[in-house]
Design a protein around this motif. Structure first.
Motif, PDB file in Angstrom:
ATOM      1  N   ASN A  68       0.725  -1.040   0.175  1.00 23.54           N
ATOM      2  CA  ASN A  68       0.223   0.104   0.093  1.00 23.54           C
ATOM      3  C   ASN A  68       0.745   1.238  -0.026  1.00 23.54           C
ATOM      4  O   ASN A  68       0.608   2.236  -0.644  1.00 23.54           O
ATOM      5  N   PHE A  69       2.033   1.174   0.810  1.00 24.41           N
ATOM      6  CA  PHE A  69       2.742   2.389   0.889  1.00 24.41           C
ATOM      7  C   PHE A  69       3.433   2.814  -0.340  1.00 24.41           C
ATOM      8  O   PHE A  69       3.458   3.803  -0.881  1.00 24.41           O
ATOM      9  N   ASP A  74      -3.234   4.756   1.590  1.00 25.27           N
ATOM     10  CA  ASP A  74      -2.581   5.231   2.848  1.00 25.27           C
ATOM     11  C   ASP A  74      -3.003   4.340   4.201  1.00 25.27           C
ATOM     12  O   ASP A  74      -2.650   4.594   5.269  1.00 25.27           O
ATOM     13  N   TRP A  75      -3.311   3.221   3.867  1.00 19.34           N
ATOM     14  CA  TRP A  75      -3.569   1.825   4.967  1.00 19.34           C
ATOM     15  C   TRP A  75      -2.306   1.090   5.019  1.00 19.34           C
ATOM     16  O   TRP A  75      -1.963   0.305   4.778  1.00 19.34           O
ATOM     17  N   TRP A  76      -1.300   2.069   5.839  1.00 18.16           N
ATOM     18  CA  TRP A  76      -0.055   1.476   6.052  1.00 18.16           C
ATOM     19  C   TRP A  76       0.332   2.397   7.376  1.00 18.16           C
ATOM     20  O   TRP A  76      -0.104   3.365   7.717  1.00 18.16           O
ATOM     21  N   CYS A  77       1.509   1.794   8.172  1.00 20.98           N
ATOM     22  CA  CYS A  77       1.716   2.103   9.493  1.00 20.98           C
ATOM     23  C   CYS A  77       3.223   1.913   9.766  1.00 20.98           C
ATOM     24  O   CYS A  77       3.736   1.086   9.259  1.00 20.98           O
ATOM     25  N   HIS A  95       0.304   5.701  12.400  1.00 21.40           N
ATOM     26  CA  HIS A  95      -0.239   6.140  11.139  1.00 21.40           C
ATOM     27  C   HIS A  95       0.238   7.354  10.591  1.00 21.40           C
ATOM     28  O   HIS A  95      -0.413   8.473  11.068  1.00 21.40           O
ATOM     29  N   PRO A  97       0.070   9.007   7.620  1.00 24.75           N
ATOM     30  CA  PRO A  97      -0.634   9.709   6.824  1.00 24.75           C
ATOM     31  C   PRO A  97      -2.052  10.501   7.381  1.00 24.75           C
ATOM     32  O   PRO A  97      -2.136  11.850   7.019  1.00 24.75           O
ATOM     33  N   SER A  98      -2.105  10.201   8.901  1.00 24.00           N
ATOM     34  CA  SER A  98      -3.236  11.123   9.550  1.00 24.00           C
ATOM     35  C   SER A  98      -2.440  11.660  10.814  1.00 24.00           C
ATOM     36  O   SER A  98      -3.024  12.413  11.261  1.00 24.00           O
TER      37      SER A  98
END
Length: 230
Positions: A68-69, A74-77, A95, A97-98
């Motif tokens: 995803n990255f 944006d569903w990565w961490c 996370h 992105p947020s």
């Protein structure tokens, strides 16, 4: 690093990739722990391994959801967990992105950016959104058959590509239960800590020759275990 451009290298499959950013992030965590917690052990997805002398070990996933990255989703961490012997102490998931950071553990109420999360509302699997991942080659195997027993009982299904992010969504009540087989510690433990800190539960069960991991609302997890154990 992503904005400057990154090349992804395949690991086990086309969806299992690594970049220089994964390695740089792991190196940063390991170097920081070497200063702040020099006696603790470290286990990282990208190869970091140090036994330590304290009995404690940090488990590091520098980028969870690298596919995803790389793809611009944006569903990565980034995620870490701390274990003391066999006991899970805490997990932390950031996370980027947020700008949200989750922290929690079995004896540490889960928070996001310092604000305590409400306890997970109990519900059965039949009323739950199940987050999972099953590598497509398994679909036609015994593993796929067992997976169908679980997925067929869920209200709905999502495959989003980051186990730790899935766990944060379960802790917030946006998803309800996660289930996957052969989950390595860096994909399991940070999210398990956050879910348990929010009042959820976790379980492992053997089925179709592999170990399955489930986490989330208490009844939903029990239903998953029941479906796997049939």
């Amino acid at each position: 690093m992503r904005e400057e451009g990154l090349e992804a290298e395949e690991k086990a499959s086309i969806s299992d990739v690594v970049t220089a950013a994964d390695r740089a992030a792991e190196r940063l965590v390991v170097e920081t722990l070497a200063v702040e917690r020099p006696d603790d052990g470290v286990l990282g997805e990208e190869g970091a391994a140090h036994e330590g002398t304290s009995g404690r070990r940090w488990v590091v996933d520098p980028v969870d959801g690298t596919y995803n990255f790389v793809a611009g989703l944006d569903w990565w961490c980034s995620a870490v967990a701390l274990v003391d012997g066999d006991d899970l102490v805490l997990g932390a998931i950031h996370h980027a992105p947020s700008g949200r950071t989750f922290v929690g553990g079995p004896d540490l109420p889960s928070t996001v950016n310092g604000q305590r999360l409400p306890r997970i509302t109990d519900r059965p699997l039949a009323a739950s959104c199940l987050a999972t991942y099953l590598h497509p080659p398994f679909l036609e195997s015994e593993v796929g058959t067992v997976f169908d027993r679980v997925a067929g009982q869920a209200a709905t299904l999502r495959m989003l590509g980051s186990g730790s992010m899935d766990a944060t969504a379960v802790a917030e009540g946006r998803l309800h239960v996660v289930c996957q087989h052969s989950v390595p510690p860096w994909d399991e433990l940070p999210g398990a800590a956050i879910i348990r800190g929010a009042g959820g539960t976790t379980a492992q069960v053997e089925a179709a020759g592999v170990t399955w991991y489930a986490a989330g609302a208490l009844t939903a997890v029990a239903d998953v275990v029941g479906a796997l154990s049939r």
